[in-house]
Motif scaffolding. Sequence first.
Motif, short mmCIF file in Angstrom:
data_model
loop_
_atom_site.label_atom_id
_atom_site.label_comp_id
_atom_site.label_asym_id
_atom_site.label_seq_id
_atom_site.Cartn_x
_atom_site.Cartn_y
_atom_site.Cartn_z
N UNK A 1 0.82 -1.21 0.00
CA UNK A 1 0.00 0.00 0.00
C UNK A 1 0.85 1.26 0.00
N UNK A 2 2.10 1.16 0.41
CA UNK A 2 2.98 2.33 0.42
C UNK A 2 3.45 2.70 -0.97
N UNK A 3 4.13 3.83 -1.11
CA UNK A 3 4.67 4.22 -2.41
C UNK A 3 5.64 3.16 -2.94
N UNK A 4 5.74 3.07 -4.26
CA UNK A 4 6.58 2.04 -4.88
C UNK A 4 8.04 2.12 -4.47
N UNK A 5 8.67 3.30 -4.36
CA UNK A 5 10.05 3.32 -3.86
C UNK A 5 10.19 2.72 -2.46
N UNK A 6 9.15 2.85 -1.65
CA UNK A 6 9.16 2.21 -0.33
C UNK A 6 9.21 0.70 -0.47
N UNK B 1 7.94 -1.56 -12.23
CA UNK B 1 6.50 -1.67 -12.04
C UNK B 1 5.90 -0.34 -11.62
N UNK B 2 6.60 0.41 -10.77
CA UNK B 2 6.11 1.73 -10.36
C UNK B 2 6.00 2.68 -11.53
N UNK C 1 2.45 5.48 -15.44
CA UNK C 1 2.12 5.89 -16.81
C UNK C 1 0.82 5.28 -17.32
N UNK C 2 0.23 4.36 -16.57
CA UNK C 2 -1.05 3.76 -16.98
C UNK C 2 -2.19 4.18 -16.07
N UNK C 3 -2.06 5.32 -15.44
CA UNK C 3 -3.14 5.82 -14.59
C UNK C 3 -3.32 5.03 -13.33
N UNK C 4 -2.22 4.55 -12.76
CA UNK C 4 -2.23 3.80 -11.50
C UNK C 4 -3.05 2.52 -11.60
N UNK C 5 -2.94 1.88 -12.75
CA UNK C 5 -3.57 0.58 -12.95
C UNK C 5 -2.59 -0.53 -12.58
N UNK C 6 -3.00 -1.46 -11.70
CA UNK C 6 -2.12 -2.51 -11.23
C UNK C 6 -2.59 -3.91 -11.61
#
Length: 656
Positions: free
Chosen positions: A246-251, A351-352, A357-362
């Motif tokens: 749930x945290x930011x991707x660099x985390x 992945x981040x 670039x895809x509108x926060x689509x995971x």
Amino acid sequence: MGEILLPLLILCPLAASMIVSVSAGRMGACAIGTVACTGVGISAVISIILSITLLSGPPAGVLQVTLWPWMHIAGFSADIAFMLDRVSMVMILVVTIVGLLIHVYAAGYMRDDPGIARFFGCMTLFVAAMLVLVLASDLLCLFIGWEGVGLCSYLLIGFWYNDPANTAAARKAFYMTRMGDVALLCGLLLLATATGSLRIGAVLAAVTNGQLAPSGVNLAALFILVGALAKSAQIPFQTWLPDAMAGPTPTSALIHAATMVTAGIYLIARLHDLFAMATPIMALTAILGTLTLLMGACTALVQSDLKRILAWSTISQLGYMFLALGCGVWQAALFHLMTHAFFKALLFLTAGAVIMRTGHEQDIFRLGGLRHAMPGLSAAFAVGASALAGLPLVTAGFYSKEMILSGVWHVHFGLTREWTLSGHPLWGIALLGAFLTALYIFRCVFIVFCGKKQGTSATGRTSRLMSIPLGCLCFLSLCGGVIEMPDTLPPLHLFSTLLDPKTPLSHADEPIWLVLAGALAPLAGLGVAWVLWGRATPVMHEIPGQAAIIRLARTGWGMDALYDRVFVQPFRLLTWLTHHDVLAHAITATGRLTQAVSGRIFQARTGFLDILSIWGSRGTGWMAYLLGQLDNGRVRWYAAWIAGGLCAGLAMAVLS
């Protein structure tokens, strides 16, 4: 010079954290990123200088610095002291260099976030705490760094605290790791009681000299193992790590892939002499690592969230490291720790960028055909996936995983004089895990980058500030493993010789088919993944979820539900009872009931006594009346009563 540089290594990120945190709101995003990257960058330079200094000295050279005494009481002492040897040297290089690349990436990734100062304050504080953990020469000082990384993890998982799901994930990680921390503290107290010190050298010397009884060694090792399992998200504590995404991707890249979750591996490797004396605990470590790597790979295979796939992959790869530690090949565990930091950080950061670039689509099934819009990110992800799968000869992951597999094959656990556990079954499961690793990660590659274009399209470009770290990590993921090769290839053992110059890890009698099996397993996984998802008309889109075992795997094998029923719900019930002060209400109601019963008893007693007195007075009146009738003044009646009484008395005397 080393006495100055060693404390400065920790002070630089700590100072950067303080500057960024204190000046929050007064500095721009660019200045905040510059200060944070500068602090970690200086630490990386100092790490390289200290490593060169250490390697240029004697093979067993150690640099020690005692800053100040912490406590000195009867029978125990502890200092704030740091130690740099070859094991901690590997760790500081990984933490600072990979940390620097992630900080540079994060400067571009988080530049538009209003909480960037708080983010970098926590990230640099984490680096400082991690350096304290790996450099501490006293286990009590190590525990400070251990708790510091746990605190930073909690703050960064719940960084976007406006979403209740994020704060719930942060609390979950905090609670799960705290359970392990309590066990670790118990183990440290046990060692302190038995040895009178927590200095790592003194503790290991006491264990080696037989100062601790075998039962004490096993118990201390078990407590420390539980702490390491919780911190590294191994069975049965693995449930917190997927939610930590749930945290930011660099985390996720820094804390939950490259550094913090490997703290448990470092701790056991640092205390490998202690665990070598506890054979049952070593066997338990190997078995739990094997089960975790298989469970993590199977779970990643059925996930659809991109970051959760990588999270379960991290759990699986950490299982390989615990397997190596349990088999006594701690050098292989540290080697895989290093290569895993390279390729897993690369995968998370790539992945981040894709998600951004895809509108926060995971969801991987809503992505597809991205290789045309993102050729650079596609290549970077493919490199990371190849290293994770361990494609032979061309990736760092192959060499580190092969080192683990060879060590597992040759191990035997002498649990008792009559019972010996062979490492061959563990090797077979680890080889199956290598096949599954290639299968699930290339499933992800083929669906996201090589599949048909779905509804989500890519926009924008990846900034150069984010691209440079990806390029560096690509190079490390491909070439970072050539420093250690199996004996069937050109024998090169630079890494194991670096860690232990006296006894480098080597298997000269290793059969060539063992290396071939380790090379063919990921290739077979790649081939099956291409057949199922890689062709123009894929055989399978999503793994069917009708089977109960598939549904169970997607939910993490029901561990969350089990913990919810066993721990969470009873705790919530206790909290509800405390919040509503049910105990006080119960005590008050009991008092009222007692008062009411007491009043009823008093009334009944009073009524009974009244009735008794009334009937007593009436009986007395009747008796007085009867006596009055007898006392009538007629002498013959008196004589008759006397004669009757005399006859009755004589009759009783005769009958008795």
